[in-house]
Design a protein around this motif. Structure first.
Motif, PDB file in Angstrom:
ATOM      1  N   ARG A 168       0.657  -1.055   0.269  1.00  0.00           N
ATOM      2  CA  ARG A 168       0.429   0.447  -0.062  1.00  0.00           C
ATOM      3  C   ARG A 168       0.982   1.513   0.001  1.00  0.00           C
ATOM      4  NH1 ARG A 168      -3.012  -2.247   5.384  1.00  0.00           N
ATOM      5  NH2 ARG A 168      -3.836  -4.322   4.090  1.00  0.00           N
ATOM      6  N   MET A 169       0.396   2.192  -0.623  1.00  0.00           N
ATOM      7  CA  MET A 169       0.871   3.284  -0.338  1.00  0.00           C
ATOM      8  C   MET A 169      -0.047   4.644   0.470  1.00  0.00           C
ATOM      9  SD  MET A 169       3.212   4.066  -3.735  1.00  0.00           S
ATOM     10  CE  MET A 169       4.104   4.892  -3.100  1.00  0.00           C
ATOM     11  N   THR A 170       0.720   5.312   0.720  1.00  0.00           N
ATOM     12  CA  THR A 170      -0.205   6.388   1.965  1.00  0.00           C
ATOM     13  C   THR A 170       0.336   7.201   1.590  1.00  0.00           C
ATOM     14  OG1 THR A 170       0.632   6.477   4.092  1.00  0.00           O
ATOM     15  CG2 THR A 170      -0.708   4.116   3.865  1.00  0.00           C
ATOM     16  N   VAL A 171      -0.644   8.437   1.533  1.00  0.00           N
ATOM     17  CA  VAL A 171      -0.830  10.361   1.962  1.00  0.00           C
ATOM     18  C   VAL A 171      -1.852  10.623   2.862  1.00  0.00           C
ATOM     19  CG1 VAL A 171      -0.058  10.451  -0.581  1.00  0.00           C
ATOM     20  CG2 VAL A 171      -2.437  10.663   0.367  1.00  0.00           C
ATOM     21  N   VAL A 172      -0.683  11.535   3.276  1.00  0.00           N
ATOM     22  CA  VAL A 172      -2.511  12.355   4.606  1.00  0.00           C
ATOM     23  C   VAL A 172      -2.615  13.485   3.305  1.00  0.00           C
ATOM     24  CG1 VAL A 172      -2.157  13.937   6.709  1.00  0.00           C
ATOM     25  CG2 VAL A 172      -0.350  12.448   6.354  1.00  0.00           C
ATOM     26  N   ASP A 173      -4.120  13.348   4.192  1.00  0.00           N
ATOM     27  CA  ASP A 173      -5.348  14.328   4.090  1.00  0.00           C
ATOM     28  C   ASP A 173      -4.808  15.347   3.519  1.00  0.00           C
ATOM     29  OD1 ASP A 173      -6.218  15.031   6.417  1.00  0.00           O
ATOM     30  OD2 ASP A 173      -7.529  13.814   6.765  1.00  0.00           O
ATOM     31  N   VAL A 174      -3.575  15.813   4.468  1.00  0.00           N
ATOM     32  CA  VAL A 174      -3.645  17.178   4.008  1.00  0.00           C
ATOM     33  C   VAL A 174      -3.034  18.175   3.173  1.00  0.00           C
ATOM     34  CG1 VAL A 174      -3.186  17.726   6.647  1.00  0.00           C
ATOM     35  CG2 VAL A 174      -0.998  17.218   5.513  1.00  0.00           C
ATOM     36  N   ILE A 175      -2.272  17.229   2.452  1.00  0.00           N
ATOM     37  CA  ILE A 175      -1.236  17.424   0.784  1.00  0.00           C
ATOM     38  C   ILE A 175      -2.590  18.158  -0.365  1.00  0.00           C
ATOM     39  CG2 ILE A 175       0.325  16.452   1.028  1.00  0.00           C
ATOM     40  CD1 ILE A 175      -0.651  14.519  -0.895  1.00  0.00           C
ATOM     41  N   GLY A 176      -3.782  18.238   0.082  1.00  0.00           N
ATOM     42  CA  GLY A 176      -4.681  18.502  -0.855  1.00  0.00           C
ATOM     43  C   GLY A 176      -5.098  17.774  -1.843  1.00  0.00           C
ATOM     44  N   GLU A 177      -6.262  17.655  -2.797  1.00  0.00           N
ATOM     45  CA  GLU A 177      -6.826  16.885  -3.849  1.00  0.00           C
ATOM     46  C   GLU A 177      -6.059  16.543  -5.081  1.00  0.00           C
ATOM     47  OE1 GLU A 177      -9.237  15.039  -3.557  1.00  0.00           O
ATOM     48  OE2 GLU A 177      -9.997  15.606  -0.986  1.00  0.00           O
ATOM     49  N   GLU A 178      -5.434  17.863  -5.500  1.00  0.00           N
ATOM     50  CA  GLU A 178      -4.477  18.077  -6.536  1.00  0.00           C
ATOM     51  C   GLU A 178      -3.964  16.610  -6.930  1.00  0.00           C
ATOM     52  OE1 GLU A 178      -2.119  20.419  -9.497  1.00  0.00           O
ATOM     53  OE2 GLU A 178      -3.523  21.671  -8.411  1.00  0.00           O
TER      54      GLU A 178
END
Length: 203
Positions: A168-178
């Motif tokens: 899995r690869m994850t990002v945190v939801d604070v980086i913006g939709e784009e």
């Protein structure tokens, strides 16, 4: 001694090192000395395998379906102890699923390819993608390998996917939709599953 095993929202986590090549802008460890039921996740000295083994032996794993290598450091910074601990847990609890939450920089940390070794002992590899390009990644992670870390993380992920593990690869939801959508495309190209983590929840 800091807590080696702790629980958070019903999950079991294994904290084996405080070392990390990153100083992520959003990292939970910069905001508190512990999370979940842990009292302290900062070690006075790094634990050796016997201390980690003792923590495993004293923890009640009955009913635990998954345990996650994730604490106040990057687990692959203690690669030998990571592998030995994973193998020890699997020896005692063969049905348990083992996951690692990692920044994916193990090859740079250890100076050699490590995906196959890690995938032979760990079932689920969760890599923090963080941002969809090298410059942004370096800025948000503040890693010690600027200009190299992003590509190394992608290579490590691709090699884990090739091993056939659940990656899995994850990002945190604070980086913006784009940037979330750009990250999703990178993840899909590598063949991994994409997960957006909640900054508010911390895990």
């Amino acid at each position: 001694m800091a807590d080696i095993i702790y629980t958070l929202e019903g999950g079991v986590y294994i904290n084996i090192t405080n070392k990390c090549p990153c100083d992520c802008a959003f990292c939970i460890r910069s905001k508190a000395d512990a999370v979940g039921d842990a009292k302290n996740l900062w070690f006075d000295k790094e634990p050796d395998f016997e201390e980690i083994k003792a923590a495993v032996d004293s923890f009640n794993f009955s009913g635990v379906k998954e345990a996650v290598f994730c604490g106040y450091g990057e687990p692959t910074n203690a690669l030998e102890n990571l592998i030995k601990t994973a193998d020890y847990i699997k020896g005692k609890y063969p049905d348990i699923i083992l996951r690692i939450n990692t920044n994916g920089l193990s090859d740079l940390i250890n100076g050699r390819p490590t995906a196959k070794e890690i995938c032979s002992s760990i079932d689920v590899i969760s890599v923090s993608l963080n941002d969809p390009d090298s410059a942004s990644y370096d800025k948000i992670t503040r890693n010690i390998y600027p200009g190299k870390a992003f590509d190394a993380m992608l290579k490590f992920t691709k090699e884990c996917v090739a091993c056939g593990n659940d990656v899995r690869m994850t990002v945190v939801d604070v980086i913006g939709e784009e940037n979330i959508e750009k990250s999703r495309k990178i993840c899909e190209e590598l063949g991994a599953r994409f997960i957006v983590r909640s900054f508010a929840r911390g895990r």
